[in-house]
Write a protein that holds these residues in place. Structure first.
Motif, PDB file in Angstrom:
ATOM      1  N   ALA A   1      50.724  27.490  35.096  1.00  0.00           N
ATOM      2  CA  ALA A   1      51.818  27.966  36.123  1.00  0.00           C
ATOM      3  C   ALA A   1      51.334  29.439  36.482  1.00  0.00           C
ATOM      4  O   ALA A   1      51.455  29.697  37.842  1.00  0.00           O
ATOM      5  N   LEU A   2      50.910  30.088  35.556  1.00  0.00           N
ATOM      6  CA  LEU A   2      50.432  31.448  36.294  1.00  0.00           C
ATOM      7  C   LEU A   2      48.936  31.147  36.847  1.00  0.00           C
ATOM      8  O   LEU A   2      48.725  31.860  37.970  1.00  0.00           O
ATOM      9  N   LEU A   3      48.048  30.529  36.380  1.00  0.00           N
ATOM     10  CA  LEU A   3      46.788  30.154  36.976  1.00  0.00           C
ATOM     11  C   LEU A   3      46.838  29.701  38.377  1.00  0.00           C
ATOM     12  O   LEU A   3      46.244  29.772  39.277  1.00  0.00           O
ATOM     13  N   ASP A   4      48.104  28.813  38.227  1.00  0.00           N
ATOM     14  CA  ASP A   4      48.200  28.243  39.671  1.00  0.00           C
ATOM     15  C   ASP A   4      48.905  29.031  40.831  1.00  0.00           C
ATOM     16  O   ASP A   4      48.675  28.914  42.069  1.00  0.00           O
ATOM     17  N   TRP A   5      49.507  30.041  40.481  1.00  0.00           N
ATOM     18  CA  TRP A   5      50.176  30.985  41.285  1.00  0.00           C
ATOM     19  C   TRP A   5      49.451  32.234  41.532  1.00  0.00           C
ATOM     20  O   TRP A   5      49.197  32.660  42.876  1.00  0.00           O
ATOM     21  N   ARG A   6      48.982  33.048  40.459  1.00  0.00           N
ATOM     22  CA  ARG A   6      48.527  34.189  40.656  1.00  0.00           C
ATOM     23  C   ARG A   6      47.054  34.163  39.965  1.00  0.00           C
ATOM     24  O   ARG A   6      46.709  34.908  39.070  1.00  0.00           O
ATOM     25  N   PRO A   7      46.012  33.260  40.359  1.00  0.00           N
ATOM     26  CA  PRO A   7      44.767  32.988  39.645  1.00  0.00           C
ATOM     27  C   PRO A   7      43.878  34.294  39.785  1.00  0.00           C
ATOM     28  O   PRO A   7      43.184  34.512  38.529  1.00  0.00           O
ATOM     29  N   GLU A   8      43.872  35.078  40.555  1.00  0.00           N
ATOM     30  CA  GLU A   8      42.989  36.302  40.769  1.00  0.00           C
ATOM     31  C   GLU A   8      43.467  37.279  39.792  1.00  0.00           C
ATOM     32  O   GLU A   8      42.631  38.393  39.585  1.00  0.00           O
ATOM     33  N   GLU A   9      44.763  37.396  39.555  1.00  0.00           N
ATOM     34  CA  GLU A   9      45.528  38.554  38.855  1.00  0.00           C
ATOM     35  C   GLU A   9      45.867  38.256  37.309  1.00  0.00           C
ATOM     36  O   GLU A   9      46.284  38.986  36.551  1.00  0.00           O
ATOM     37  N   ALA A  10      45.754  37.041  36.961  1.00  0.00           N
ATOM     38  CA  ALA A  10      45.975  36.251  35.686  1.00  0.00           C
ATOM     39  C   ALA A  10      45.418  37.158  34.404  1.00  0.00           C
ATOM     40  O   ALA A  10      46.213  37.334  33.592  1.00  0.00           O
ATOM     41  N   LEU A  11      44.252  37.366  34.712  1.00  0.00           N
ATOM     42  CA  LEU A  11      43.473  38.026  33.324  1.00  0.00           C
ATOM     43  C   LEU A  11      44.188  39.440  33.494  1.00  0.00           C
ATOM     44  O   LEU A  11      44.440  39.867  32.244  1.00  0.00           O
TER      45      LEU A  11
END
Length: 316
Positions: A245-255
């Motif tokens: 869910a996080l990678l789908d929504w905010r992939p550039e900020e996930a890390l």
């Protein structure tokens, strides 16, 4: 409603204040002090958390959500010590005495407290800006209490669960960002309904060298271990547990969110490489995701290939 009416009608009457069947609680709410008998061969551990309206939760937040999260965030500290929850005290500073609001707050607290055997045994109320303070207490064997100072060079570094979802949820919770109903439900739950890893903590205490809960961000909290243990750490970003869910929504900020966001209330722990099979068995038995994310080193703190800031939540 006056102070003692509040205590008696809402908190003393709550099922989470019912001491029947608890041999360790000799006296709960109703006297000047609570009285507790610590079970044989156990020690008492305790921790305190304070939540302030506008700082730790929005001004218009649902009181039931506030109550649940207040208990969960504080109890997570017991999980980090491998302790069994026992009882808690509650300090409330209230702008006014709204019985309906307080009943919802108490219901949210009881929702989790009942699940984990945590009893309310006392506290205090006063008038002022909304502030909620809990002191939680638990029992653990003296020689089986994980601490931050026990990490050894060569230890594996693990984290439970998923990281970054709760911090990603903040603009949703505050109403700054509108998202689809499905996304709202997932991230709202991640923020308001964390599940303290109590059973995992009690199972892991026999094999870990150090352990803490992740409340202010993985990187910042792991540095508490390295400082207390006088060691370093190396993290492999590709191994950090990130939800779909996080990678789908905010992939550039996930890390970044996983490393620095906070509010995850997962466990970070170190254990010798010889304990890998035991760790895996425990986590498989609990059906709890657990990721090996790095290694304890002699010195330094490195997140391979990551050049961003590593500071987490700051209280001041």
């Amino acid at each position: 409603m006056k102070e003692f009416e509040l205590i008696q009608s809402i908190f003393q009457a709550s099922r989470m204040a019912d001491v029947r069947g608890r041999d360790d609680i000799l006296c709960g709410i109703g006297d000047d002090c609570a009285q507790v008998k610590v079970p044989a061969n156990q020690t008492l551990v305790f921790s305190m958390d304070t939540l302030v309206e506008g700082r730790h939760f929005p001004f218009d937040a649902d009181p039931r959500d506030i109550g649940y999260r207040a208990v969960a965030s504080c109890v997570s500290d017991l999980a980090a010590m491998g302790a069994k929850p026992a009882f808690f005290t509650l300090g409330l500073t209230l702008p006014d005495s709204d019985p309906q609001w307080l009943a919802e707050l108490a219901a949210g607290m009881a929702e989790l407290a009942d699940q984990i055997g945590l009893l309310l045994v006392g506290g205090d109320t006063t008038k002022g800006p909304l502030t909620i303070t809990l002191q939680v207490h638990g029992y653990v064997e003296q020689d089986k209490t994980p601490r931050r100072s026990g990490a050894l060079v060569g230890d594996d570094i693990y984290v439970t669960g998923m990281l970054g979802d709760a911090s990603a949820a903040v603009p949703i919770v505050t109403g700054e960002l509108q998202v689809s109903p499905e996304r709202f439900d997932y991230f709202y739950e991640a923020y308001w309904r964390p599940m303290p890893r109590l059973i995992a903590g009690m199972a892991l205490k026999n094999i870990v060298n150090s352990m803490l809960d992740i409340s202010d961000g993985l990187a910042q909290d792991l540095k508490h271990i390295t400082k207390a243990s006088d060691v370093g750490a190396r993290i492999e970003p590709s191994k950090l547990p990130l939800s779909d869910a996080l990678l789908d929504w905010r992939p550039e900020e996930a890390l970044r969110l996983a490393l620095t966001g906070g509010d995850d209330y997962e466990l970070c722990f170190t254990a010798p490489k010889s304990a890998r099979d035991e760790v895996n068995i425990i986590m498989q038995t609990l059906h709890l995701p657990c990721s090996l994310i790095g290694e304890i080193t002699d010195s330094g703190f490195a997140v391979e290939g990551y050049e961003g800031e590593l500071d987490g939540w700051q209280h001041f």
